[in-house]
Enzyme design. Sequence first.
Site, PDB file in Angstrom:
ATOM      1  N   PHE A 525       0.838  -1.206   0.000  1.00  0.00           N
ATOM      2  CA  PHE A 525       0.000   0.000   0.000  1.00  0.00           C
ATOM      3  C   PHE A 525       0.870   1.253   0.000  1.00  0.00           C
ATOM      4  O   PHE A 525       2.066   1.208   0.284  1.00  0.00           O
ATOM      5  CB  PHE A 525      -0.957   0.010   1.206  1.00  0.00           C
ATOM      6  CG  PHE A 525      -0.273   0.129   2.542  1.00  0.00           C
ATOM      7  CD1 PHE A 525       0.180  -1.001   3.211  1.00  0.00           C
ATOM      8  CD2 PHE A 525      -0.078   1.373   3.132  1.00  0.00           C
ATOM      9  CE1 PHE A 525       0.813  -0.893   4.436  1.00  0.00           C
ATOM     10  CE2 PHE A 525       0.560   1.489   4.364  1.00  0.00           C
ATOM     11  CZ  PHE A 525       1.002   0.358   5.016  1.00  0.00           C
ATOM     12  N   CYS A 526       0.243   2.360  -0.377  1.00  0.00           N
ATOM     13  CA  CYS A 526       0.880   3.677  -0.260  1.00  0.00           C
ATOM     14  C   CYS A 526      -0.233   4.626   0.159  1.00  0.00           C
ATOM     15  O   CYS A 526      -1.159   4.236   0.858  1.00  0.00           O
ATOM     16  CB  CYS A 526       1.551   4.090  -1.575  1.00  0.00           C
ATOM     17  SG  CYS A 526       0.396   4.240  -2.962  1.00  0.00           S
ATOM     18  N   ARG A 527      -0.176   5.872  -0.268  1.00  0.00           N
ATOM     19  CA  ARG A 527      -1.228   6.807   0.139  1.00  0.00           C
ATOM     20  C   ARG A 527      -2.530   6.508  -0.598  1.00  0.00           C
ATOM     21  O   ARG A 527      -3.580   6.369   0.003  1.00  0.00           O
ATOM     22  CB  ARG A 527      -0.779   8.252  -0.144  1.00  0.00           C
ATOM     23  CG  ARG A 527      -1.841   9.286   0.161  1.00  0.00           C
ATOM     24  CD  ARG A 527      -1.298  10.700   0.002  1.00  0.00           C
ATOM     25  NE  ARG A 527      -2.373  11.682   0.187  1.00  0.00           N
ATOM     26  CZ  ARG A 527      -3.177  12.109  -0.772  1.00  0.00           C
ATOM     27  NH1 ARG A 527      -3.031  11.643  -2.007  1.00  0.00           N
ATOM     28  NH2 ARG A 527      -4.128  12.982  -0.523  1.00  0.00           N
ATOM     29  N   ALA A 529      -2.709   4.229  -3.556  1.00  0.00           N
ATOM     30  CA  ALA A 529      -2.614   2.987  -4.330  1.00  0.00           C
ATOM     31  C   ALA A 529      -1.960   3.165  -5.683  1.00  0.00           C
ATOM     32  O   ALA A 529      -1.957   2.234  -6.489  1.00  0.00           O
ATOM     33  CB  ALA A 529      -3.967   2.289  -4.486  1.00  0.00           C
ATOM     34  N   MET A 553      -3.823   4.216   2.008  1.00  0.00           N
ATOM     35  CA  MET A 553      -4.102   4.856   3.303  1.00  0.00           C
ATOM     36  C   MET A 553      -5.424   5.610   3.263  1.00  0.00           C
ATOM     37  O   MET A 553      -6.110   5.732   4.277  1.00  0.00           O
ATOM     38  CB  MET A 553      -2.975   5.825   3.659  1.00  0.00           C
ATOM     39  CG  MET A 553      -1.651   5.180   3.974  1.00  0.00           C
ATOM     40  SD  MET A 553      -1.709   4.043   5.392  1.00  0.00           S
ATOM     41  CE  MET A 553      -1.930   5.187   6.764  1.00  0.00           C
TER      42      MET A 553
END
Lengths: 562, 562
Positions: A525-527, A529, A553
């Site tokens: 994951f990141c902020r 996607a 996130m």
Amino acid sequence: MKVIIVGGVAGGASCAARLRRLDEKAEIIMVERGPYVSYANCGLPYHVGGVIEQEASLLVATEQMFRAQFAIDCRTRCEVVGISPKQKAVELKNHVSGEVTTEKYDKLVLSPGAAPIRPPLPGIDLPGIFSVRTVPDARNIREWLERGVAAGSCINTYTGFQTVTKPKRAVVVGGGFIGLEMVENLVHRGLEVTLVEKLNQVMPPLDPEMARIVERYMVKHGVRLELNDGVAGFQQSTDGSLEVLTSAGKRHPADIVILAIGVRPETALAKMAGIEIGQRGGIRVDEQMRTTNPDIFAVGDAVEVRDFVTGQWTLIPLAGPANRQGRIAADVIAGRDSRFRGTQGTSICQIFEAAIAQTGASEKILAQLGEKDFEKIYLYPNSHAGYYPGAKMLAIKVLFRKSDGRLLGAQVLGEDGVAKRIDSFAMALQMRCTIYDLEEAELCYAPPFGSAKDPVNFAGMVAANILRGDVPLGHWDSVDGGFLLDVRNPPELAVESVPGAFNIPLPQLRARLGELPRDREIHVFCRSAQRSYYATRILLQNGFEVRNISGGMLSRSMVVAK
Amino acid sequence: MKVIIVGGVAGGASCAARLRRLDEKAEIIMVERGPYVSYANCGLPYHVGGVIEQEASLLVATEQMFRAQFAIDCRTRCEVVGISPKQKAVELKNHVSGEVTTEKYDKLVLSPGAAPIRPPLPGIDLPGIFSVRTVPDARNIREWLERGVAAGSCINTYTGFQTVTKPKRAVVVGGGFIGLEMVENLVHRGLEVTLVEKLNQVMPPLDPEMARIVERYMVKHGVRLELNDGVAGFQQSTDGSLEVLTSAGKRHPADIVILAIGVRPETALAKMAGIEIGQRGGIRVDEQMRTTNPDIFAVGDAVEVRDFVTGQWTLIPLAGPANRQGRIAADVIAGRDSRFRGTQGTSICQIFEAAIAQTGASEKILAQLGEKDFEKIYLYPNSHAGYYPGAKMLAIKVLFRKSDGRLLGAQVLGEDGVAKRIDSFAMALQMRCTIYDLEEAELCYAPPFGSAKDPVNFAGMVAANILRGDVPLGHWDSVDGGFLLDVRNPPELAVESVPGAFNIPLPQLRARLGELPRDREIHVFCRSAQRSYYATRILLQNGFEVRNISGGMLSRSMVVAK
């Protein structure tokens, strides 16, 4: 040909006007129980809020206009009090004169609408408790808000004068469209507002995690949100103000209460006529808006229609479909082969500076129907090019069929460009498009209005990546047992991190593959996607088992309680 | 697999990033002649205008990001100076070191874009004449505008100091997208702006009567509009300022000149490679973005693509299609079967407080192609429910096929809700919808956002009425010989009336049919064509020959010169 139309607002008025255009010779009688025809009931909350200042603005067309322009025998304050389908006749009561007359019809159109639900709770008839359905309702609420009420008044001990204060505290019961619009408008007028909703979310047609964002806007604007709690009754305090009592035993003081629990199709006339009522409680009609009696049609909020996506019978008390149904009934009466295509439930609601909109099926509806052949994605693109001032983040959820990519539904929330995107989705859905069509859509772009890849394209691309097998999809509610990989940069982690997640910033990923497990599925994951999508591609091509967590996130903040 | 991508902005950058995601092992070299990759060239006019304050905002991705995140050998200030298709090699010149190297490729992607047209006119190279294509272009214009120029300076006779004044007078040459955006932004900066356009209209893709409305916004904001006049040359005055000389012999003084005559595909490399160039001057590619050399692909502003509606080859220098083409080329290189569906020419341009948008074919394109099987309508609905504050009138033109109702194109202009409507039309067009589909479209409605009958529905209804034969259509340019009937009310006629038109207000029409001729076709109109639609239905059913003039008085103001 003599046609009687019962109800003169959205569906009835559309039907009457259309029928006149199609048939100059028909005798058309349109009766409306209330004092006004063709008024803008969707505008009532905004009239209460003072956004629409003049009551007259709500009166789109008048009885006089129907008579002069359409040669329609338009009768307000006139109610159908009896139906004899055998004689093809109705009994009409003139509420001004009290007179009751009988009129024969060749075709009868029922457009009685739906009535606000008023459960028989203790105290429901106390003064200060209002529904919002008609122009007089709005007028009564405005008067109550403007006049000042005894509630909260006191004797000023210095002057001896009684100070009458204006209502300050409102309780809105029910968090659907009308409830939310009333909340906004009461806040706009300066009231302290409490919203009581029996369900665990506002805006029931939405999926709950999308409703969370709506709820945040409520709270941001000072609204007290009481979810999971129904109203048990109402009491009048000694000072004349109200108290709303809840199932959970709470007491919410109020100077005014708005009931917006929902509406129920008005089926009294239909029952009187012996025509079929569906399981959802609405009048059963075919695609041509014909009831089980071939000479009786029904349109608008009172009827059940087919859901365009699920094929289920549904109640959709919305103005757009009501208008179209009115036209279709008129067409059919005039001998044409028009058909209602079903409803997509396309809707939008303003929530202070934001808007929430929806079209097609929600995840919870699909789940209720036992549907397995679908997938969901979340994305959070900018409303227009990020480099142009004023871009706002949209929260978008899209549902699509796994087997063939067919678009099933979309929910869009944000402070800019929401209506535009839901209409693109709605048009696409109507035309039975796939997410591959969304990928290729050519939508308008200039910096103030969109992006070279519009959010709608972006939704198509994200979904197509999944169906093509390029990006195995993950969700926060199914990460258990996986290895959580966060590919954001350290400064972002400092703001908010996920317990137990391993961090490798994306630019370092190729060099640090050795640090990752080969025996466990990696959930990356990141902020939003996007970077985790890049990471997913890198990992997949290096032989890892991996899933990209949809929406990153930003999705997590919706599903993980804080 | 080694892929060289020439050009690092929209098409090239999209291609490079997509290819890396599809193929982690490919060797990818992306070369860009200029100093920046992946910059927002659509934002340049707004940066000049100061709306986008920071130049850095325009740099969407950097060379460093391509290297770190995508492992792409990204080289700026690097130009392809030679191609050998036989050896499958290019010669690269590093503009910093001056070094020239040779690189082999397996696949080559050309994304060189299109260059602003700079005709070899006298004085074209004088200082103060700018094009707007690159970040340095915008920087140079800003510096010129901020620094102050000697032009217009004078010695203050009291103080003896020379006052250097900032440029006050701008001439923009060319009224297409860039020209109009530059006009707006220069006005925004406080300059006096003259727009010189060789054609008889601004915004050439639009039909001229729609362009008239755009022109009115220009004039409203103080722009001097010089249509039907091309630029013949440029001169420097004795005080250092410029003069723009026109074909008609006019001289327009200017402290700055913006050239926005259009762009021309950059085909030098393609020609060097011996690949086919189309008749429109762009690189010829197939649906998979492959040129006539199977190892060379081309994307973006440099290529010709098929028009989705007409099937003709066309040049569409727009960012959205360029991005999609870049993705498609990457897909195909990675062995996938992606195809470009052609372009609809969907576009939008901000014009001060208004926007003008378009999708699909224009009337003039259809006429040029000799197409007869189409009809056009005009409508002027509100952007949202008229009873909610802030509704603005939209001007909409819709083109559709007479034989089957297929939507062919739409043009929308107004101050609110333009992007939303053009995107609905664009999505509908892509899905090959008919005007009957538009009639039934279920678009979002709440008072701040739309109407129960959205303008898109309304367009469908108006068009369907024509195709079903319910409403014979008329236009102002074909009313000769007919009997003109105005069904507006007398106060409206007092404001503006049509010479020779006979007036019967709609409510009186049924009673006054005897005053109308039965031997001549009646052309009926009102303000917007709604009441005249009702009148048309009444007259038709009473045996008159009648046509409803599309768009009524509102259309007339576009086609009749004042």
